[in-house]
Design a protein around this motif. Structure first.
Motif, mmCIF file in Angstrom:
data_model
loop_
_atom_site.group_PDB
_atom_site.id
_atom_site.type_symbol
_atom_site.label_atom_id
_atom_site.label_comp_id
_atom_site.label_asym_id
_atom_site.label_seq_id
_atom_site.Cartn_x
_atom_site.Cartn_y
_atom_site.Cartn_z
ATOM 1 N N ASN A 13 0.821 -1.205 0.000
ATOM 2 C CA ASN A 13 0.000 0.000 0.000
ATOM 3 C C ASN A 13 0.856 1.256 0.000
ATOM 4 O O ASN A 13 1.805 1.360 0.774
ATOM 5 N N SER A 16 0.419 7.257 3.094
ATOM 6 C CA SER A 16 -0.297 8.524 3.070
ATOM 7 C C SER A 16 0.694 9.665 2.822
ATOM 8 O O SER A 16 1.799 9.665 3.362
ATOM 9 N N TRP A 44 -8.588 7.559 2.085
ATOM 10 C CA TRP A 44 -7.273 7.064 1.685
ATOM 11 C C TRP A 44 -7.091 5.566 1.952
ATOM 12 O O TRP A 44 -6.607 4.824 1.102
ATOM 13 N N ALA A 45 -7.481 5.109 3.109
ATOM 14 C CA ALA A 45 -7.248 3.708 3.499
ATOM 15 C C ALA A 45 -8.003 2.715 2.622
ATOM 16 O O ALA A 45 -7.588 1.564 2.492
ATOM 17 N N THR A 46 -9.082 3.142 1.996
ATOM 18 C CA THR A 46 -9.884 2.220 1.196
ATOM 19 C C THR A 46 -9.597 2.316 -0.302
ATOM 20 O O THR A 46 -10.156 1.545 -1.079
ATOM 21 N N ASN A 49 -4.096 1.264 -4.934
ATOM 22 C CA ASN A 49 -2.839 1.952 -5.203
ATOM 23 C C ASN A 49 -2.942 2.828 -6.444
ATOM 24 O O ASN A 49 -2.358 3.907 -6.492
ATOM 25 N N LYS A 52 -4.710 5.968 -5.389
ATOM 26 C CA LYS A 52 -3.800 6.773 -4.569
ATOM 27 C C LYS A 52 -2.768 7.478 -5.439
ATOM 28 O O LYS A 52 -2.480 8.660 -5.241
#
Length: 68
Positions: A13, A16, A44-46, A49, A52
């Motif tokens: 992952n 952040s 962000w956590a869900t 990549n 993100k």
């Protein structure tokens, strides 16, 4: 449907981009530290990549626009 980049899919992952300066710029609606919106920060956590990485690319232009 968009094809996923296998190189991005196989890495851990993405971390952040938070810088610890967590103050919202109410004019631009993003964090003054990392330049993410509240929705980007909260989700962000869900995110995948790929998602993100897309946000990180947007952050670069937001940062450049703010400093111009």
């Amino acid at each position: 449907m968009r094809r996923q980049n296998p190189q991005i899919k196989n890495i851990p992952n993405l971390p952040s981009p938070c810088t610890g300066v967590c103050t919202m710029d109410m004019d631009n609606r993003f964090c003054k530290g990392c330049f993410r919106t509240r929705l980007e920060i909260g989700g962000w956590a869900t995110l995948s990549n790929e998602e993100k990485l897309g946000i990180v690319k947007q952050l670069r232009s937001r940062r450049a626009e703010t400093k111009a």
